[in-house]
Design a protein around this motif. Sequence first.
Motif, PDB file in Angstrom:
ATOM      1  N   ASN A   1       0.901  -1.050  -0.054  1.00 46.79           N
ATOM      2  CA  ASN A   1       0.036  -0.018  -0.078  1.00 46.79           C
ATOM      3  C   ASN A   1       0.931   1.218   0.008  1.00 46.79           C
ATOM      4  O   ASN A   1       1.226   1.668   1.043  1.00 46.79           O
ATOM      5  CB  ASN A   1      -0.986   0.145   1.301  1.00 46.79           C
TER       6      ASN A   1
ATOM      7  N   LYS B   1       0.308   4.304  -0.945  1.00 47.22           N
ATOM      8  CA  LYS B   1      -0.345   5.600  -0.510  1.00 47.22           C
ATOM      9  C   LYS B   1      -0.136   5.649   1.118  1.00 47.22           C
ATOM     10  O   LYS B   1       0.087   6.769   1.377  1.00 47.22           O
ATOM     11  CB  LYS B   1      -1.891   5.496  -0.741  1.00 47.22           C
ATOM     12  N   ALA B   2      -0.376   4.377   1.800  1.00 49.37           N
ATOM     13  CA  ALA B   2      -0.004   4.434   3.341  1.00 49.37           C
ATOM     14  C   ALA B   2       1.169   4.866   3.618  1.00 49.37           C
ATOM     15  O   ALA B   2       1.555   5.600   4.707  1.00 49.37           O
ATOM     16  CB  ALA B   2      -0.666   3.537   3.854  1.00 49.37           C
TER      17      ALA B   2
ATOM     18  N   GLN C   1       2.068   8.567   3.158  1.00 43.87           N
ATOM     19  CA  GLN C   1       1.382   9.151   4.222  1.00 43.87           C
ATOM     20  C   GLN C   1       2.238   9.168   5.387  1.00 43.87           C
ATOM     21  O   GLN C   1       2.441   9.899   6.222  1.00 43.87           O
ATOM     22  CB  GLN C   1       0.099   8.832   4.267  1.00 43.87           C
ATOM     23  N   GLU C   2       2.752   7.902   5.644  1.00 47.54           N
ATOM     24  CA  GLU C   2       3.487   7.623   7.148  1.00 47.54           C
ATOM     25  C   GLU C   2       4.708   8.335   6.945  1.00 47.54           C
ATOM     26  O   GLU C   2       5.096   8.837   8.073  1.00 47.54           O
ATOM     27  CB  GLU C   2       3.605   6.206   7.252  1.00 47.54           C
TER      28      GLU C   2
ATOM     29  N   GLN D   1      -7.095  -5.738   3.724  1.00 48.04           N
ATOM     30  CA  GLN D   1      -7.295  -5.088   2.369  1.00 48.04           C
ATOM     31  C   GLN D   1      -8.043  -5.829   1.484  1.00 48.04           C
ATOM     32  O   GLN D   1      -8.952  -5.485   0.771  1.00 48.04           O
ATOM     33  CB  GLN D   1      -6.178  -4.188   1.989  1.00 48.04           C
TER      34      GLN D   1
ATOM     35  N   GLU E   1      -8.702   0.061   3.540  1.00 49.59           N
ATOM     36  CA  GLU E   1      -7.009   0.558   3.715  1.00 49.59           C
ATOM     37  C   GLU E   1      -6.346   0.923   4.839  1.00 49.59           C
ATOM     38  O   GLU E   1      -7.180   1.980   5.144  1.00 49.59           O
ATOM     39  CB  GLU E   1      -6.776   1.461   2.345  1.00 49.59           C
TER      40      GLU E   1
ATOM     41  N   SER F   1      -4.004   2.999   7.594  1.00 43.82           N
ATOM     42  CA  SER F   1      -3.393   3.924   7.506  1.00 43.82           C
ATOM     43  C   SER F   1      -2.043   3.841   8.513  1.00 43.82           C
ATOM     44  O   SER F   1      -0.918   4.144   8.434  1.00 43.82           O
ATOM     45  CB  SER F   1      -3.944   5.256   8.166  1.00 43.82           C
ATOM     46  N   ASP F   2      -2.369   2.930   9.566  1.00 47.11           N
ATOM     47  CA  ASP F   2      -1.462   2.347  10.521  1.00 47.11           C
ATOM     48  C   ASP F   2      -1.299   0.653  10.360  1.00 47.11           C
ATOM     49  O   ASP F   2      -2.119   0.045  10.670  1.00 47.11           O
ATOM     50  CB  ASP F   2      -1.712   2.549  11.920  1.00 47.11           C
TER      51      ASP F   2
ATOM     52  N   ASP G   1      -8.305   2.278  13.550  1.00 43.96           N
ATOM     53  CA  ASP G   1      -7.688   2.859  12.546  1.00 43.96           C
ATOM     54  C   ASP G   1      -8.508   3.964  11.831  1.00 43.96           C
ATOM     55  O   ASP G   1      -8.034   5.040  11.673  1.00 43.96           O
ATOM     56  CB  ASP G   1      -7.219   2.022  11.630  1.00 43.96           C
TER      57      ASP G   1
ATOM     58  N   HIS H   1      -6.916   7.852  12.403  1.00 46.73           N
ATOM     59  CA  HIS H   1      -6.378   8.533  11.264  1.00 46.73           C
ATOM     60  C   HIS H   1      -7.332   8.805  10.244  1.00 46.73           C
ATOM     61  O   HIS H   1      -7.024   9.335   9.210  1.00 46.73           O
ATOM     62  CB  HIS H   1      -5.472   7.364  10.702  1.00 46.73           C
TER      63      HIS H   1
END
Length: 346
Positions: A5, A7-8, A11-12, A198, A204, A206-207, A315, A319
């Motif tokens: 992932n 995208k995650a 972002q992280e 997922q 999806e 985020s953490d 999550d 988030h």
Amino acid sequence: MQPYNYKALLQEDLQHHYRRNIPILYDVKRVAGEDHCPLFTGSVTFAGLHFESNPAQPYVKRKDAEQSAAAAALEALNHAKAANRGSMRDALEFLRASYEVLGKDSNSVPAPPNQALFQTAAFQTPYFLPTAPAQLPSHQPTLFSHQPTLPSHQPTLFSHQPTLPSHQPTLPSTMTVTAAEPPVKLDPDALLAAKFIQTCTKYEFSDPSYALEALTDPSYEKTSPSTPTNERLGVWGRHITRAAFAKLLFSAFPPLSPKTMREELELGMRRERVYWIGESMGVRSKVREGSEPDGTDQDIVCDAVYAIMGAIAIDASKHREDDAVDVVGQVVALLWNDGRRFGGVV
């Protein structure tokens, strides 16, 4: 399907640097294909930078195009951080300066091909240095061009400067130099767990650490005492799953009677039903457990399913701005749906 992932991960990485969430804008454009099978490319914009997916490899799904753009951004950030000793701040300035080398206007959100950045001279050196100024005409004297050199026997300034005495005080011990923060390293097992959940639930993370915790049986604590298990998530997940299921039944059309709602709720929350859902997801093979599990296969699978629901709720509440019950309700509608009509959800 993307292996991770991205995208995650992006972002992280940015959240760790800025200590807060910054806007990350994704855009998907249709570039080819028929109406029944369009092809898309994606792009991502953040912190004044813009990255695009490979235009020569369009995607059938919009989500895959966004993931490809995020992967291109991560690749550029990793190259830039490697060239700047792991500093995210220097890496971002490095990328912006590279855009300027290409003659782009960073204020108008530049969009050069991603590979062009790595072909510039700036990316071939360990640090970005300003380009050399244009040479002066041959008849133009440069500064100090006729400056005579010192004789070989001429002493230079401070060449005979005496050294400091041994009792010269040093800097106080409290004055320390802090090194640049190392890049965040995500657990590969957590990424695999998040990818598995997922695939089954379409949610999806985020953490990703919540996903790994949901798939860790309490018996695993004997092998690794410091590893969190899914007991707490299971308790929370059981209650929020029941609440989400009841909300779906309440929203069903045509409206159900109170008696029918109670009967449907009890049938949906039966342990055999939850076990069947976990088996259809393939949860049993993904659970981390110790050498001596405490319960039966049915207990392990049911606890993991409820823990997954709890992980999704935690999550989503931490988030995202979505309501946790509504997010879990979408997953319940997907996994528990066997011909029932949950109003407006499926």
